[in-house]
Motif scaffolding. Structure first.
Motif, PDB file in Angstrom:
ATOM      1  N   VAL A   1      -5.360   1.161  -7.114  1.00 23.91           N
ATOM      2  CA  VAL A   1      -4.384  -0.098  -5.863  1.00 23.91           C
ATOM      3  C   VAL A   1      -4.100   0.050  -4.536  1.00 23.91           C
ATOM      4  CG1 VAL A   1      -3.111  -1.705  -6.963  1.00 23.91           C
ATOM      5  CG2 VAL A   1      -4.905  -1.017  -8.831  1.00 23.91           C
ATOM      6  N   ARG A   2      -3.508   1.640  -4.750  1.00 26.52           N
ATOM      7  CA  ARG A   2      -2.565   2.321  -3.806  1.00 26.52           C
ATOM      8  C   ARG A   2      -3.250   1.965  -2.560  1.00 26.52           C
ATOM      9  NH1 ARG A   2       0.094   7.809  -2.997  1.00 26.52           N
ATOM     10  NH2 ARG A   2       0.737   7.041  -0.793  1.00 26.52           N
ATOM     11  N   ARG A   3      -4.522   1.913  -2.320  1.00 16.15           N
ATOM     12  CA  ARG A   3      -5.284   1.902  -1.278  1.00 16.15           C
ATOM     13  C   ARG A   3      -5.745   0.928  -0.993  1.00 16.15           C
ATOM     14  NH1 ARG A   3     -10.373   6.554  -1.631  1.00 16.15           N
ATOM     15  NH2 ARG A   3     -10.389   5.333   0.653  1.00 16.15           N
ATOM     16  N   ILE A   4      -5.930  -0.126  -1.995  1.00 16.80           N
ATOM     17  CA  ILE A   4      -5.928  -1.505  -1.530  1.00 16.80           C
ATOM     18  C   ILE A   4      -4.771  -1.976  -0.866  1.00 16.80           C
ATOM     19  CG2 ILE A   4      -6.186  -3.777  -3.444  1.00 16.80           C
ATOM     20  CD1 ILE A   4      -8.081  -2.837  -5.366  1.00 16.80           C
ATOM     21  N   GLY A   5      -4.069  -1.643  -1.760  1.00 19.35           N
ATOM     22  CA  GLY A   5      -2.494  -2.465  -1.010  1.00 19.35           C
ATOM     23  C   GLY A   5      -2.401  -1.906   0.800  1.00 19.35           C
ATOM     24  N   GLU A   6      -2.744  -0.650   0.911  1.00 18.30           N
ATOM     25  CA  GLU A   6      -2.429  -0.347   1.955  1.00 18.30           C
ATOM     26  C   GLU A   6      -3.373  -0.624   3.256  1.00 18.30           C
ATOM     27  OE1 GLU A   6      -2.371   4.028   1.170  1.00 18.30           O
ATOM     28  OE2 GLU A   6      -0.720   4.167   0.901  1.00 18.30           O
ATOM     29  N   ALA A   7      -4.659  -1.178   2.768  1.00 15.74           N
ATOM     30  CA  ALA A   7      -5.892  -1.663   3.337  1.00 15.74           C
ATOM     31  C   ALA A   7      -5.083  -2.703   4.533  1.00 15.74           C
ATOM     32  CB  ALA A   7      -7.040  -2.447   2.581  1.00 15.74           C
TER      33      ALA A   7
END
Length: 610
Positions: free
Chosen positions: A576-582
């Motif tokens: 989820v963190r990488r989704i938020g940083e995309a």
């Protein structure tokens, strides 16, 4: 069944049901196997029936048989005697063949007025006296060392009487392990008495020496020869001290051989402990290839071994042997007295047999890179489950779920007693929803065997069949999965691992019952390790699946993101963190996404600041 096997089976079915010996020949007419039978027809026809129940060694032999011949005898005993003779004559490839190539060792007493007791590797015509032969150099060394210490005999290279009084005594004199003839304080007669006592000790054992020394000590005391009595008393004490040190390898049965077999995927090992006067006097080990059925292997080994060695009054085995009564008769005739074959179940003899088996397992382990404990555990497990040989490749399965949700399974693999983590596999149950452990286990095994059909040419991963399947569950799991194996035509040993109310391994489940394993320490430890490992692996996968589902559930709260898009996003971005940083462009390019959905996700993780 091919034409060759059909013809051989037809010939075997025409044999008489009487005792005899049979000889299998290959295409070059070489005899590759010699066997005996109480009923030739029954025994020989088994080779050319269904190969499913044959050990690998028998299957390989049958593949090479082009014809066979036989000799009728009047009794099974006569067949055994003839079999021994033919094996010795032809040395067939598929019989157990022992080579008498071990170096022999002797105890030597040198010639002369001041003889020495030494080790010797060969018997020479040099005027010396030789005791032996022994197959173990260690037992010879220990015996010589003990005799020298007890009877205060020199170990140095000084020559007597030439060097008497010319040098100071060595350390052994000061620590009371040598009478120091070099000092010139002991007469030749006294020295010869010490040598004679040492030889009596070596030939007759400690018990006979103690009895004689005690008698002589009493006589010396009665004759007021107190110094002599004190020397004899010290020798008795020294022999008793040595005896105390050897209690770990002492036995109540005075004269016996203990023979144990350890089998593994790459070979077998027979260990022999020879007991004389109740103590371990010698040992031998024989590394062999695939020996097949343990009962047949023991019978063949006994025939070969005692064709080369003297037969003791008692032969103690670690398991049953084929043709036990006939073998005992043959051994008795060879020894000229009654010989007893025993398989102890408890007590001191059983403990010594286990020690012998552990040593066989250790020797076998040295050739395979395993530890003795691993080899012994697999051997013990095979005996416990009635397997033809120790399972080198074990697969274990466990189901994990939470009230029927996130139904998953784990498969772990143990190769040669050790975890093979590269072969571990995870399964997500797809065939149904809800909790059904039996149905889940059937699905997992069906998918695993289907993968074998697709990959069996490779012989790797799912392309390799296990030697044993263990299920985390009781007889109900075994009964549920058995039809799956039968449907795929697989004859793989299948058992369950049963836990107690504290979630600890309690027993092994089989069709219709359970096998207690608590008394089999090494097998119990191995099965417990396997059960704990497969449970850890399955529950770890279940927790991982639940975590992903929880995370996916948090994404579906975003407008325009349903379960399918949530799973696709997690699979693509991993967290989820990488989704938020995309970036917006990265979200648009992700699978199952469009601009509108990407903008909603981006806005969710990047709210506009006031």
């Amino acid at each position: 069944m091919n034409e060759r096997i059909k013809k051989l089976r037809a010939k075997a079915m025409a044999l008489p049901a009487t005792p005899g010996v049979y000889m299998m020949r290959d295409s070059s007419q070489t005899i590759i196997y010699v066997g005996k039978a109480k009923a030739l027809k029954n025994r020989v026809s088994q080779y050319f029936g269904s190969p499913k129940n044959h050990p690998e060694k028998v299957r390989r032999m049958v593949e090479q048989v082009q014809e066979f011949e036989y000799i009728l005898t009047d009794s099974e005993f006569e067949a055994l005697v003839l079999e021994c003779s033919l094996i010795k004559q032809y040395t067939p490839k598929y019989n157990i063949l022992l080579k008498d190539d071990k170096g022999y060792h002797y105890i030597k007493v040198t010639a002369g007025e001041w003889p020495r007791i030494q080790q010797a590797k060969q018997k020479l015509d040099d005027g010396g006296t030789y005791i032996g032969p022994y197959t173990s150099s260690l037992s010879v060394k220990q015996s010589v060392d003990e005799a020298r210490k007890v009877f205060l005999l020199p170990t140095c290279n000084r020559k007597f009487p030439q060097e008497m009084g010319k040098k100071r005594p060595c350390l052994n004199f000061y620590i009371k392990q040598c009478s120091a003839p070099c000092r010139g304080k002991i007469t030749q007669k006294e020295y010869m008495e010490q040598v004679k006592d040492a030889l009596d000790f070596l030939r007759g054992g400690s018990a006979a020496s103690l009895k004689d020394l005690a008698r002589r000590m009493e006589e010396a005391a009665e004759n007021l020869e107190f110094e002599k009595a004190a020397r004899l008393r010290d020798r008795i004490a020294a022999i008793k001290t040595i005896g105390d040190k050897q209690k770990v390898v002492a036995a109540r049965v005075r004269e016996q051989d203990i023979i144990a077999l350890a089998q593994g995927p790459q070979g077998s090992c027979f260990e022999v402990f020879r007991f004389t006067e109740g103590r371990l006097s010698d040992r031998e080990d024989f590394l062999l290839g695939d020996t097949g059925d343990p009962k047949e292997a023991r019978m063949e080994f006994l025939q070969q071994y005692y064709a080369m060695r003297n037969v003791p009054p008692c032969v103690t085995l670690d398991g049953p042997t084929a043709s036990a009564e006939t073998l005992a008769q043959w051994l008795s005739e060879k020894a000229g007295r009654k010989v007893k074959l025993t398989v102890p179940q408890k007590g001191e003899q059983a403990q010594l047999t286990q020690m012998c088996r552990n040593n066989a397992a250790e020797k076998l382990a040295q050739t395979t890179g395993r530890t003795g404990k691993e080899a012994s555990a697999l051997d013990e497990l095979a005996r416990l489950l009635g397997l033809a040989q120790p399972p080198g490749y074990i697969e274990a399965y466990d189901i994990s779920n939470l009230a029927g949700s996130e139904n998953v399974a784990g498969m772990v693999v143990f190769e040669n007693g050790r975890p093979l983590k590269s072969a571990y596999r995870k399964f997500k149950i797809k065939g149904f929803e809800g909790q059904d452990d039996y149905g889940s286990m059937r699905e997992v095994l069906s998918r695993r065997l289907e993968e074998y059909r697709k990959n069996k040419e490779s012989g790797q991963g799912f392309g390799r069949l296990p030697d044993l399947i263990l299920l985390d569950g009781g007889k109900g799991h075994v009964a549920a999965v058995r039809p799956v194996l039968e449907a795929y035509g697989m004859e793989i040993p299948l058992f369950g691992m049963v836990k107690d109310d504290k979630h600890r391994t309690r027993a092994i489940a089989k069709d219709g019952g359970e096998i207690a394993i608590n008394s089999n320490r090494q097998a119990f430890t191995l099965v417990s390790l396997i059960q704990d490992e497969v449970h850890r692996f399955a529950i770890g996968y279940h927790r991982q699946s639940r975590k992903k589902r929880t995370i996916a559930s948090s994404l579906v709260t975003i407008e325009g993101i349903g379960p399918t898009r949530a799973k696709a996003l997690l699979k693509y971005f991993q967290t989820v963190r990488r989704i938020g940083e995309a970036s917006l462009e990265e979200l648009i390019s992700a699978p199952s996404m469009n601009r509108t959905a990407a903008e909603k996700v981006y806005a969710h993780f990047h709210p506009q600041e006031d």
